[in-house]
Design an enzyme around this catalytic site. Structure first.
Site, PDB file in Angstrom:
ATOM      1  N   LYS A   1       0.834  -1.220   0.000  1.00 48.14           N
ATOM      2  CA  LYS A   1       0.000   0.000   0.000  1.00 48.14           C
ATOM      3  C   LYS A   1       0.862   1.262   0.000  1.00 48.14           C
ATOM      4  O   LYS A   1       0.584   2.212  -0.733  1.00 48.14           O
ATOM      5  CB  LYS A   1      -0.928  -0.006   1.221  1.00 48.14           C
ATOM      6  CG  LYS A   1      -1.924  -1.152   1.242  1.00 48.14           C
ATOM      7  CD  LYS A   1      -2.913  -1.033   2.379  1.00 48.14           C
ATOM      8  CE  LYS A   1      -2.274  -1.195   3.755  1.00 48.14           C
ATOM      9  NZ  LYS A   1      -1.699  -2.533   3.970  1.00 48.14           N
TER      10      LYS A   1
ATOM     11  N   ARG B   1      -9.343   1.363   9.738  1.00 42.85           N
ATOM     12  CA  ARG B   1      -8.981  -0.037   9.973  1.00 42.85           C
ATOM     13  C   ARG B   1     -10.167  -0.872  10.452  1.00 42.85           C
ATOM     14  O   ARG B   1     -10.017  -2.048  10.724  1.00 42.85           O
ATOM     15  CB  ARG B   1      -7.847  -0.131  10.998  1.00 42.85           C
ATOM     16  CG  ARG B   1      -6.513   0.405  10.503  1.00 42.85           C
ATOM     17  CD  ARG B   1      -5.447   0.247  11.555  1.00 42.85           C
ATOM     18  NE  ARG B   1      -4.165   0.780  11.112  1.00 42.85           N
ATOM     19  CZ  ARG B   1      -3.219   0.064  10.498  1.00 42.85           C
ATOM     20  NH1 ARG B   1      -3.446  -1.205  10.241  1.00 42.85           N
ATOM     21  NH2 ARG B   1      -2.077   0.621  10.148  1.00 42.85           N
TER      22      ARG B   1
ATOM     23  N   ARG C   1      11.838  -8.672   4.901  1.00 35.13           N
ATOM     24  CA  ARG C   1      12.054  -7.221   4.933  1.00 35.13           C
ATOM     25  C   ARG C   1      13.150  -6.863   5.936  1.00 35.13           C
ATOM     26  O   ARG C   1      13.218  -7.411   7.022  1.00 35.13           O
ATOM     27  CB  ARG C   1      10.751  -6.500   5.294  1.00 35.13           C
ATOM     28  CG  ARG C   1      10.881  -4.988   5.297  1.00 35.13           C
ATOM     29  CD  ARG C   1       9.543  -4.288   5.272  1.00 35.13           C
ATOM     30  NE  ARG C   1       8.681  -4.604   6.425  1.00 35.13           N
ATOM     31  CZ  ARG C   1       7.467  -4.082   6.583  1.00 35.13           C
ATOM     32  NH1 ARG C   1       6.963  -3.281   5.676  1.00 35.13           N
ATOM     33  NH2 ARG C   1       6.760  -4.400   7.653  1.00 35.13           N
TER      34      ARG C   1
ATOM     35  N   ARG D   1      12.479  -6.038  11.824  1.00 29.17           N
ATOM     36  CA  ARG D   1      11.558  -5.564  12.849  1.00 29.17           C
ATOM     37  C   ARG D   1      10.951  -6.746  13.593  1.00 29.17           C
ATOM     38  O   ARG D   1      10.747  -7.821  13.025  1.00 29.17           O
ATOM     39  CB  ARG D   1      10.429  -4.747  12.198  1.00 29.17           C
ATOM     40  CG  ARG D   1      10.856  -3.389  11.746  1.00 29.17           C
ATOM     41  CD  ARG D   1       9.838  -2.651  10.893  1.00 29.17           C
ATOM     42  NE  ARG D   1       8.454  -3.041  11.106  1.00 29.17           N
ATOM     43  CZ  ARG D   1       7.419  -2.437  10.505  1.00 29.17           C
ATOM     44  NH1 ARG D   1       7.634  -1.434   9.677  1.00 29.17           N
ATOM     45  NH2 ARG D   1       6.196  -2.831  10.723  1.00 29.17           N
TER      46      ARG D   1
ATOM     47  N   ARG E   1      -0.744 -10.904  12.986  1.00 30.82           N
ATOM     48  CA  ARG E   1      -1.206  -9.661  12.358  1.00 30.82           C
ATOM     49  C   ARG E   1      -2.265  -9.951  11.290  1.00 30.82           C
ATOM     50  O   ARG E   1      -3.217  -9.185  11.119  1.00 30.82           O
ATOM     51  CB  ARG E   1      -0.024  -8.915  11.729  1.00 30.82           C
ATOM     52  CG  ARG E   1       0.952  -8.333  12.743  1.00 30.82           C
ATOM     53  CD  ARG E   1       2.232  -7.857  12.090  1.00 30.82           C
ATOM     54  NE  ARG E   1       2.033  -6.718  11.207  1.00 30.82           N
ATOM     55  CZ  ARG E   1       2.964  -6.255  10.373  1.00 30.82           C
ATOM     56  NH1 ARG E   1       4.149  -6.853  10.309  1.00 30.82           N
ATOM     57  NH2 ARG E   1       2.725  -5.209   9.620  1.00 30.82           N
TER      58      ARG E   1
END
Length: 216
Positions: free
Chosen positions: A13, A88, A127, A160, A171
């Site tokens: 996004k 959200r 990532r 992270r 998540r």
């Protein structure tokens, strides 16, 4: 062009929002940036948000909605916005509808970047983020020139905590429970554009462009 981007974590996004903002010369309004700016400037809502964040708690809707409303009220949002990270939930979507109505604005489209769970896990677990400047890399799709070293500033790259596979799965559960009902919400309002997000970023952008051009 007033747009909202939705999709699971790792759908791309942010990448697409930046491209769209450049194409249409309109601001990319990301909730993460709104929070950081409000906290840095020590606005009343920013101070409230920081209290919750410092305690490891979720920032209540009324605080988040207030910060979004303040941002959308600025002059640069009149000719268009790319919303990313808000709403959200359906409750937040209703709040956004009220905000836009008060500002005499309306969404032109909601772009759902559709990516499967397995692809999300693959993307996010690879990532790596720079500890100095925040630049983002990927061990497979966008590796740095030197392993573990940022191309931009030479800072150390790290993974992270929320990018390990187990946390990503958690998540995705939260996304499915809270955010995916937005898909039905905006589909019912005939605003939803579904884009296959499992192709290259360039192909995703081309598809979004084509869909948006058809609206004009």
């Amino acid at each position: 062009m007033h747009l909202l981007l939705v999709g699971p974590p790792g759908a791309g996004k942010g990448t697409q929002a930046k491209r769209l903002a450049k194409k249409y010369s309109i601001p990319h309004v990301a909730t993460g940036d709104i929070f950081r700016e409000a906290i840095k400037n020590e606005t009343p809502l920013g101070k409230k948000a920081k209290e919750y964040i410092d305690q490891g708690k979720l920032v209540p809707d009324e605080v988040t909605v207030g910060m979004v409303e303040e941002r959308l009220s600025r002059d640069d949002c009149q000719k268009g916005i790319i919303l990313d990270g808000f709403p959200r939930s359906v409750d937040q979507a209703n709040a956004l509808s009220d905000i836009l109505q008060d500002l005499e604005l309306a969404l032109d489209a909601v772009v759902n970047i559709d990516v499967g769970d397995e692809e999300v896990i693959n993307r996010l677990s690879g990532r790596r983020v720079c500890s100095e400047c925040g630049a983002s890399f990927h061990v497979e799709f966008n590796p740095p020139q030197d392993a573990g070293v940022c191309d931009e500033c030479g800072g150390e790259l790290y993974q992270r905590d929320d990018d390990n596979p187990e946390t990503i799965k958690e998540r995705l559960v939260v996304y499915s429970e809270q955010t995916s009902p937005l898909i039905e919400y905006y589909q019912e309002r005939d605003l939803l554009l579904v884009i296959d997000g499992e192709t290259t970023p360039e192909q995703v952008f081309e598809r979004i462009e084509k869909e948006l051009d058809a609206l004009e």
